[in-house]
Design an enzyme around this catalytic site. Structure first.
Site, PDB file in Angstrom:
ATOM      1  N   ARG A   1       0.846  -1.189   0.000  1.00  0.00           N
ATOM      2  CA  ARG A   1       0.000   0.000   0.000  1.00  0.00           C
ATOM      3  C   ARG A   1       0.888   1.248   0.000  1.00  0.00           C
ATOM      4  O   ARG A   1       2.019   1.210   0.497  1.00  0.00           O
ATOM      5  CB  ARG A   1      -0.910   0.017   1.229  1.00  0.00           C
ATOM      6  CG  ARG A   1      -1.840  -1.190   1.339  1.00  0.00           C
ATOM      7  CD  ARG A   1      -2.617  -1.150   2.655  1.00  0.00           C
ATOM      8  NE  ARG A   1      -3.534  -2.273   2.781  1.00  0.00           N
ATOM      9  CZ  ARG A   1      -3.249  -3.418   3.399  1.00  0.00           C
ATOM     10  NH1 ARG A   1      -2.055  -3.586   3.955  1.00  0.00           N
ATOM     11  NH2 ARG A   1      -4.135  -4.396   3.469  1.00  0.00           N
TER      12      ARG A   1
ATOM     13  N   LYS B   1      -2.024  -3.191   8.144  1.00  0.00           N
ATOM     14  CA  LYS B   1      -3.241  -2.887   8.897  1.00  0.00           C
ATOM     15  C   LYS B   1      -3.374  -3.839  10.075  1.00  0.00           C
ATOM     16  O   LYS B   1      -3.033  -5.012   9.989  1.00  0.00           O
ATOM     17  CB  LYS B   1      -4.467  -3.010   7.986  1.00  0.00           C
ATOM     18  CG  LYS B   1      -4.583  -1.895   6.957  1.00  0.00           C
ATOM     19  CD  LYS B   1      -5.877  -1.998   6.172  1.00  0.00           C
ATOM     20  CE  LYS B   1      -6.046  -0.819   5.212  1.00  0.00           C
ATOM     21  NZ  LYS B   1      -7.308  -0.910   4.447  1.00  0.00           N
TER      22      LYS B   1
ATOM     23  N   HIS C   1      -2.374   2.496  -5.905  1.00  0.00           N
ATOM     24  CA  HIS C   1      -3.129   1.281  -5.599  1.00  0.00           C
ATOM     25  C   HIS C   1      -3.329   0.415  -6.840  1.00  0.00           C
ATOM     26  O   HIS C   1      -3.518  -0.802  -6.722  1.00  0.00           O
ATOM     27  CB  HIS C   1      -4.486   1.647  -4.986  1.00  0.00           C
ATOM     28  CG  HIS C   1      -4.904   0.709  -3.904  1.00  0.00           C
ATOM     29  ND1 HIS C   1      -4.257   0.612  -2.690  1.00  0.00           N
ATOM     30  CD2 HIS C   1      -5.902  -0.221  -3.860  1.00  0.00           C
ATOM     31  CE1 HIS C   1      -4.843  -0.311  -1.944  1.00  0.00           C
ATOM     32  NE2 HIS C   1      -5.838  -0.832  -2.624  1.00  0.00           N
TER      33      HIS C   1
ATOM     34  N   ARG D   1      -0.825  -2.163  -6.907  1.00  0.00           N
ATOM     35  CA  ARG D   1      -1.176  -3.259  -5.984  1.00  0.00           C
ATOM     36  C   ARG D   1      -2.128  -4.239  -6.679  1.00  0.00           C
ATOM     37  O   ARG D   1      -1.958  -5.457  -6.608  1.00  0.00           O
ATOM     38  CB  ARG D   1      -1.813  -2.658  -4.733  1.00  0.00           C
ATOM     39  CG  ARG D   1      -2.200  -3.667  -3.647  1.00  0.00           C
ATOM     40  CD  ARG D   1      -2.601  -2.887  -2.389  1.00  0.00           C
ATOM     41  NE  ARG D   1      -3.257  -3.686  -1.392  1.00  0.00           N
ATOM     42  CZ  ARG D   1      -2.612  -4.422  -0.483  1.00  0.00           C
ATOM     43  NH1 ARG D   1      -1.303  -4.477  -0.511  1.00  0.00           N
ATOM     44  NH2 ARG D   1      -3.279  -5.106   0.424  1.00  0.00           N
TER      45      ARG D   1
ATOM     46  N   HIS E   1      -3.932  -9.091   3.436  1.00  0.00           N
ATOM     47  CA  HIS E   1      -5.383  -9.102   3.595  1.00  0.00           C
ATOM     48  C   HIS E   1      -5.775  -9.926   4.820  1.00  0.00           C
ATOM     49  O   HIS E   1      -5.189 -10.989   5.071  1.00  0.00           O
ATOM     50  CB  HIS E   1      -6.061  -9.695   2.353  1.00  0.00           C
ATOM     51  CG  HIS E   1      -6.095  -8.766   1.193  1.00  0.00           C
ATOM     52  ND1 HIS E   1      -6.318  -9.183  -0.101  1.00  0.00           N
ATOM     53  CD2 HIS E   1      -5.955  -7.417   1.113  1.00  0.00           C
ATOM     54  CE1 HIS E   1      -6.305  -8.144  -0.913  1.00  0.00           C
ATOM     55  NE2 HIS E   1      -6.076  -7.065  -0.199  1.00  0.00           N
TER      56      HIS E   1
ATOM     57  N   TYR F   1      -9.666 -10.385  -7.115  1.00  0.00           N
ATOM     58  CA  TYR F   1      -8.704 -10.459  -8.215  1.00  0.00           C
ATOM     59  C   TYR F   1      -8.941 -11.663  -9.121  1.00  0.00           C
ATOM     60  O   TYR F   1      -8.502 -11.675 -10.261  1.00  0.00           O
ATOM     61  CB  TYR F   1      -7.273 -10.472  -7.667  1.00  0.00           C
ATOM     62  CG  TYR F   1      -6.962  -9.195  -6.924  1.00  0.00           C
ATOM     63  CD1 TYR F   1      -6.853  -7.983  -7.596  1.00  0.00           C
ATOM     64  CD2 TYR F   1      -6.819  -9.186  -5.542  1.00  0.00           C
ATOM     65  CE1 TYR F   1      -6.592  -6.806  -6.922  1.00  0.00           C
ATOM     66  CE2 TYR F   1      -6.557  -8.006  -4.854  1.00  0.00           C
ATOM     67  CZ  TYR F   1      -6.449  -6.829  -5.549  1.00  0.00           C
ATOM     68  OH  TYR F   1      -6.199  -5.661  -4.883  1.00  0.00           O
TER      69      TYR F   1
END
Length: 306
Positions: free
Chosen positions: A154, A178, A247, A250, A273, A282
């Site tokens: 990110r 995250k 992004h 990514r 994730h 994806y």
């Protein structure tokens, strides 16, 4: 008072990104303004279910995705107030909300487009005087683009990357993503490693003083906005007409791995994730591109109808 306490909680305890905290703060200030003007209520604890329902009608003018985010903000905020014993019950309880957000497939770059961006940067590097600030900036920009495409990190993760989180031979990077989850991403491409080494050689002294790996002309940590501006500018200069953001690199990284038959669980781990369900988007992109390739190149197209 409650808003400030919640924001501090998000920063210090939950360690949320600046972007998330900005969104939370904006949504809650908008909510507070509406409640004050519409009902003359100045205390979050006095807000009832009917007040929230009317606010939901008020924000219905926004796009479904925005409405969903604003509701999520309020839910998190009131869950926090309940947990801290500031309120005895959550006004969101027993409010049924069903907002359908149309899922859009993520935008990806073709390999030719990535090559065009890198070629443009290399061309600019060759045209710049090696002792100039412009040359140093281009070397940094090449390292940024190479790393985005090589790792799928990110933009916030790139901007907060520290030299201490990069292996001495630039073969791996450690990312704090995250939810404070750490992940190790290998860097296997020689061109990417060379780009990082070239950048580090030029900026080594400043990086070691700063600790952050990617720095701006003032020797501070490069900002997310600066990276977005860089990607937008170089994409346009490379002849790409649509809007490109960090992004998108990514998305491209994940899609290319899927098309190379890499296990989706491994891709999930590389992207950081929390759930494989997030990574599943994806697979739709990959299937769509496979259909496009078959449509253009299927051998049946070569058989005439004579």
């Amino acid at each position: 008072m409650y808003l400030n306490h919640f924001v501090s909680h998000c920063k210090i305890e939950k360690k949320l990104s600046e972007k998330t905290i900005e969104a939370y703060t904006s949504d809650l200030k908008q909510f507070r303004k509406y409640i004050r003007e519409e009902f003359d209520i100045h205390d979050f604890r006095l807000i009832q279910r009917e007040h929230i329902k009317k606010h939901l009608v008020h924000i219905n003018k926004y796009a479904p995705r925005t409405v969903k985010r604003k509701i999520a903000t309020l839910k998190v905020f009131y869950s926090h107030l309940l947990y801290e014993d500031c309120i005895s019950e959550n006004p969101f309880d027993k409010i049924r909300i069903n907002i359908r957000v149309q899922k859009s497939l993520p935008s990806v770059l073709s390999l030719n487009e990535v090559a065009a961006i890198l070629k443009k940067l290399q061309s600019q590097k060759l045209g710049a005087l090696k002792t100039s600030m412009r040359y140093r900036q281009i070397v940094r920009d090449i390292a940024i683009v190479e790393l985005l495409f090589a790792t799928g990190i990110r933009v916030s993760e790139l901007c907060f990357l520290k030299r201490s989180n990069i292996h001495s031979d630039f073969s791996t990077i450690k990312i704090l993503g995250k939810g404070n989850k750490e992940r190790i991403i290998p860097i296997t491409n020689g061109e990417t490693i060379n780009a990082l080494e070239d950048y580090y050689r030029l900026f080594q002294e400043k990086i070691n003083q700063n600790s952050f790996f990617f720095i701006n002309r003032l020797n501070h940590r490069i900002s997310e906005q600066s990276v977005r501006h860089l990607i937008k500018k170089i994409s346009q200069e490379s002849g790409i007409k649509r809007g490109i953001t960090p992004h998108v690199f990514r998305h491209t990284f994940a899609t290319q791995l899927l098309e190379a038959n890499i296990n989706i669980r491994y891709i999930q781990e590389l992207l950081g994730h929390s759930s494989v369900n997030i990574t599943q988007i994806y697979t739709h992109v990959s299937h769509q591109r496979t259909s496009e390739i078959l449509k253009l190149n299927h051998p049946r197209n070569l058989i005439s109808h004579n």
